[in-house]
Design an enzyme around this catalytic site. Structure first.
Site, PDB file in Angstrom:
ATOM      1  CB  SER A   8       5.449 117.259 -10.383  1.00  0.00           C
ATOM      2  OG  SER A   8       6.389 116.409  -9.753  1.00  0.00           O
ATOM      3  CG  HIS A  33       8.175 119.220 -13.312  1.00  0.00           C
ATOM      4  ND1 HIS A  33       8.953 120.269 -13.768  1.00  0.00           N
ATOM      5  CD2 HIS A  33       8.617 118.958 -12.055  1.00  0.00           C
ATOM      6  CE1 HIS A  33       9.820 120.624 -12.833  1.00  0.00           C
ATOM      7  NE2 HIS A  33       9.646 119.842 -11.783  1.00  0.00           N
ATOM      8  CG  ASP A  35      10.309 117.007  -9.570  1.00  0.00           C
ATOM      9  OD1 ASP A  35      10.853 118.098  -9.837  1.00  0.00           O
ATOM     10  OD2 ASP A  35       9.078 116.888  -9.396  1.00  0.00           O
ATOM     11  CG  MET A  37      14.720 114.870  -6.285  1.00  0.00           C
ATOM     12  SD  MET A  37      13.635 114.922  -4.841  1.00  0.00           S
ATOM     13  CE  MET A  37      12.245 115.845  -5.519  1.00  0.00           C
ATOM     14  CG  HIS A  66      13.387 120.488 -11.173  1.00  0.00           C
ATOM     15  ND1 HIS A  66      12.507 120.741 -10.147  1.00  0.00           N
ATOM     16  CD2 HIS A  66      14.518 121.181 -10.874  1.00  0.00           C
ATOM     17  CE1 HIS A  66      13.066 121.545  -9.269  1.00  0.00           C
ATOM     18  NE2 HIS A  66      14.291 121.821  -9.680  1.00  0.00           N
ATOM     19  CG  MET A  68      15.887 119.426  -7.637  1.00  0.00           C
ATOM     20  SD  MET A  68      14.270 118.985  -6.987  1.00  0.00           S
ATOM     21  CE  MET A  68      13.629 118.083  -8.375  1.00  0.00           C
ATOM     22  CG  MET A 137      13.266 125.671  -6.836  1.00  0.00           C
ATOM     23  SD  MET A 137      12.239 124.449  -7.675  1.00  0.00           S
ATOM     24  CE  MET A 137      11.468 123.600  -6.279  1.00  0.00           C
ATOM     25  N   GLY A 142      13.004 118.991  -2.887  1.00  0.00           N
ATOM     26  CA  GLY A 142      13.273 117.699  -2.245  1.00  0.00           C
ATOM     27  C   GLY A 142      12.039 116.829  -2.103  1.00  0.00           C
ATOM     28  CG  ASP A 175       8.758 122.624  -9.057  1.00  0.00           C
ATOM     29  OD1 ASP A 175       7.793 122.087  -8.490  1.00  0.00           O
ATOM     30  OD2 ASP A 175       9.776 121.997  -9.420  1.00  0.00           O
ATOM     31  N   GLY A 197       2.177 118.967  -8.390  1.00  0.00           N
ATOM     32  CA  GLY A 197       2.181 117.539  -8.093  1.00  0.00           C
ATOM     33  C   GLY A 197       0.986 117.182  -7.239  1.00  0.00           C
TER      34      GLY A 197
HETATM   35  C1  DX5 Z   1       9.965 119.660  -5.302  1.00  0.00           C
HETATM   36  C2  DX5 Z   1       9.802 119.274  -6.757  1.00  0.00           C
HETATM   37  C3  DX5 Z   1       8.454 119.561  -7.278  1.00  0.00           C
HETATM   38  C4  DX5 Z   1       7.346 118.792  -6.613  1.00  0.00           C
HETATM   39  C5  DX5 Z   1       6.184 119.716  -6.542  1.00  0.00           C
HETATM   40  O1  DX5 Z   1      11.259 119.436  -4.921  1.00  0.00           O
HETATM   41  O2  DX5 Z   1      10.739 119.971  -7.564  1.00  0.00           O
HETATM   42  O3  DX5 Z   1       8.382 119.458  -8.694  1.00  0.00           O
HETATM   43  O4  DX5 Z   1       6.960 117.624  -7.289  1.00  0.00           O
HETATM   44  O5  DX5 Z   1       5.202 119.112  -5.812  1.00  0.00           O
HETATM   45  P1  DX5 Z   1       3.981 119.895  -5.177  1.00  0.00           P
HETATM   46  O6  DX5 Z   1       3.192 120.505  -6.321  1.00  0.00           O
HETATM   47  O7  DX5 Z   1       3.248 118.808  -4.488  1.00  0.00           O
HETATM   48  O8  DX5 Z   1       4.525 120.933  -4.259  1.00  0.00           O
HETATM   49 ZN    ZN Z   2      10.352 120.053  -9.785  1.00  0.00          ZN
END
Ligand code: DX5
Ligand code: ZN
Length: 221
Positions: A8, A33, A35, A37, A66, A68, A137, A142, A175, A197
């Site tokens: 990510s 990936h 993200d 948001m 992804h 969100m 999830m 977030g 994730d 990530g």
């Molecule tokens: C969280 C995201 C993830 C995030 C995961 O809201 O959707 O994709 O980047 O990060 P780690 O692996 O650090 O939990």
């Molecule tokens: Zn994600």
């Protein structure tokens, strides 16, 4: 079954994004990936089409987006054009899942649905056969770097059964909080695609960490 590792970029160094993407590619990552948001569906605000386009120009791996965000359908066309390969909406933010999945496929992308830790699988059961990807999830979405929520492991196993019962070959992705330690339980429960990530980008050797995560599933690197 093969293990897919999807770094990510939320945890990447944005001043050196191209370098980080090259590192992921060299380390054997399967997908990137991204993200998105909106500060509404989740408290945090990140990036959109411009960054997807940048990732597309900087590496050849499939881009797993992804979403969100509320009203995700407002972004499908732009993100498909920017180079997204997978578009995943949240069931909690997408009341017209049937229509939205169809639209994503029309645009030539794989169609995914994500559910939060507290959301029951029932939310997606009726569309299970139409899914290219189901994202469970394992943290509340977030932020990167959160702790893995243990009770989601049982949901991964039930999600796998649900997909099998629907005759679906959808990717089963997890994730949040994925580490060398938590990935093993998710893999055993039936997940095949792992977003990571923090575990990758804060590792002393991020490139090697991708292989180590894969190895933790008991699959040779
Ligand atoms: C969280 C995201 C993830 C995030 C995961 O809201 O959707 O994709 O980047 O990060 P780690 O692996 O650090 O939990
Ligand atoms: Zn994600």
């Amino acid at each position: 079954m093969t293990v897919r590792i999807a770094p990510s970029i939320l945890s990447a160094d944005f001043a050196h994004l191209a370098n980080d993407l090259a590192m992921c590619e060299a380390g054997g990552a399967d997908w990137i990936h991204v993200d998105v948001m909106d500060g509404r569906f989740v408290p945090n605000l990140t990036f959109g089409a411009k960054v997807i386009e940048t990732v597309r120009r900087s590496c050849t791996l499939p881009i797993d987006v992804h979403l969100m965000v509320v009203e995700p359908e407002r972004y499908f066309d732009d993100y498909a054009k920017a180079g997204a390969n997978v578009l995943t909406v949240h069931a909690e933010a997408a009341p017209h899942l049937d229509r939205q999945l169809a639209r994503i496929r029309e645009l030539g992308c794989k169609a995914g649905v994500a559910i939060n830790p507290a959301t029951p699988l029932e939310m997606v059961r009726e569309v299970a056969a139409q899914l290219d990807l189901l994202l469970i999830m394992t943290v509340n979405p977030g932020y990167g770097g959160q702790r893995f929520i243990e009770y989601t492991v049982d949901k991964i196993a039930r999600a796998k059964q649900m997909l099998i019962a629907a005759g679906s070959h959808a990717v089963l992705e997890v994730d949040g909080g994925v580490t060398r330690e938590t990935i093993t339980r998710c893999w055993r429960a039936g997940a095949d695609t792992f977003v990571a990530g923090n575990a990758i980008f804060t590792a002393s050797d991020p490139r090697a960490e991708i292989g180590r995560l894969r190895a933790a599933c008991g699959v040779s690197v």
